[in-house]
Motif scaffolding. Sequence first.
Motif, short mmCIF file in Angstrom:
data_model
loop_
_atom_site.label_atom_id
_atom_site.label_comp_id
_atom_site.label_asym_id
_atom_site.label_seq_id
_atom_site.Cartn_x
_atom_site.Cartn_y
_atom_site.Cartn_z
N VAL A 39 3.52 8.49 -5.42
CA VAL A 39 3.37 9.94 -5.50
C VAL A 39 1.93 10.37 -5.22
O VAL A 39 1.68 11.32 -4.48
N ASP A 40 0.97 9.67 -5.81
CA ASP A 40 -0.44 10.02 -5.61
C ASP A 40 -1.25 8.73 -5.48
O ASP A 40 -1.51 8.06 -6.47
N PRO A 41 -1.63 8.34 -4.25
CA PRO A 41 -1.37 9.02 -2.98
C PRO A 41 0.08 8.82 -2.54
O PRO A 41 0.67 7.77 -2.82
N ALA A 42 0.63 9.80 -1.85
CA ALA A 42 2.01 9.71 -1.38
C ALA A 42 2.13 8.61 -0.33
O ALA A 42 1.27 8.47 0.55
N GLY A 43 3.19 7.81 -0.44
CA GLY A 43 3.38 6.74 0.51
C GLY A 43 4.28 5.65 -0.05
O GLY A 43 5.09 5.90 -0.95
N ASP A 44 4.11 4.45 0.47
CA ASP A 44 4.94 3.32 0.06
C ASP A 44 4.23 2.48 -1.00
O ASP A 44 3.00 2.51 -1.12
N VAL A 45 5.03 1.73 -1.72
CA VAL A 45 4.51 0.74 -2.67
C VAL A 45 5.00 -0.63 -2.23
O VAL A 45 6.20 -0.82 -1.98
N VAL A 46 4.08 -1.57 -2.11
CA VAL A 46 4.42 -2.95 -1.76
C VAL A 46 4.08 -3.83 -2.95
O VAL A 46 2.96 -3.77 -3.47
N GLU A 47 5.04 -4.64 -3.38
CA GLU A 47 4.83 -5.53 -4.50
C GLU A 47 5.11 -6.97 -4.08
O GLU A 47 5.92 -7.22 -3.18
N ALA A 48 4.44 -7.90 -4.74
CA ALA A 48 4.65 -9.32 -4.46
C ALA A 48 4.16 -10.14 -5.64
O ALA A 48 3.30 -9.69 -6.41
N ASP A 49 4.71 -11.33 -5.78
CA ASP A 49 4.21 -12.29 -6.75
C ASP A 49 3.34 -13.30 -6.02
O ASP A 49 3.76 -13.85 -4.99
#
Length: 324
Positions: A39-49
Amino acid sequence: MNRLRVLCPEGDDLADRVLAVLTAEAGVVHVVRLRGAAVDPAGDVVEADVAREAVDDVLEQLRALGCARRGGMVLETLDTVVSEAAERAEEAAPGEGVDAVVWDELLARTGQGARLSVTFVIMLTIACLLGAIGVVTNSPVTVVGAMVLGPEFGPLAALAVAAVRRDGPLARSAALALGAGFAIALVVTALAGVGADAVDLVPEDTLTDLSGVEFVYQVGPFSLVVALLAGVAGMVALVAGESSGVLVGVFISVTTVPAAGFAAVAAVLGEWSRAAGSLAQLVVNVVGIVVAGIVVLTVVRATRHDRSRRKVVPDRPPIEGAGG
């Protein structure tokens, strides 16, 4: 393993480039892309272990992409991960996780302890007062309590990190915390000693029998050896992220705080030679811990670069950047 979350602002291909970095790393698994989740900043979220021994390389590459500047990166420790893929990633990542140093994590830990705060000054002052009481009562138990309570290892570790990283602001912050903190603690302890002496709480023969606390003010070759060993143990514990139990042992090993408390009491009672010996003990311990910390971090950095050159990327199926 560590969980890494990267915020990728919309409007460019940053998320795609982040995915490319993560999927190419040997120690990275469970890569997930959440489109439009930020949401802030608007965009994608990338997650990894990420295997701990691969974290520093991954963060370095992502920082080069501008992730820290344009979005943000969050790293947290995972206590339990039940996954064969994660086990394979840890085996493929160069080195051992317990030996790996995550510089951002280390900077965060030492940076917090390097600040001159009200809490730091209060804890250091109380520790010095306890050390002084231990000297007056010839009580090794009270002196050990002062060692455990003292918060001075944080700035000392920060000085070592600052020296290796050539971080001037961190070095100045740590030096200020140590200098001002000990100065305030010494003044308060000396004033307390003057007050106690005025109401006859300090016997005239206070410093005649110090058989239980002689190690506080008697400087010898073993003083430096103990400081060096304690510095190595403390820095290794910080690097490995196992600071709680080991650091307590480090605090008990070194006599920084009791030496400061003893110096204040000895000065109040006019025992200038013993006051000087205590201050010398303080300096020896401070220097020994910082030097040992610098050596440990230098060795760790050198071995990390050597492991990076031998990095092997395991075979894995392609990971699609869709989800969420």
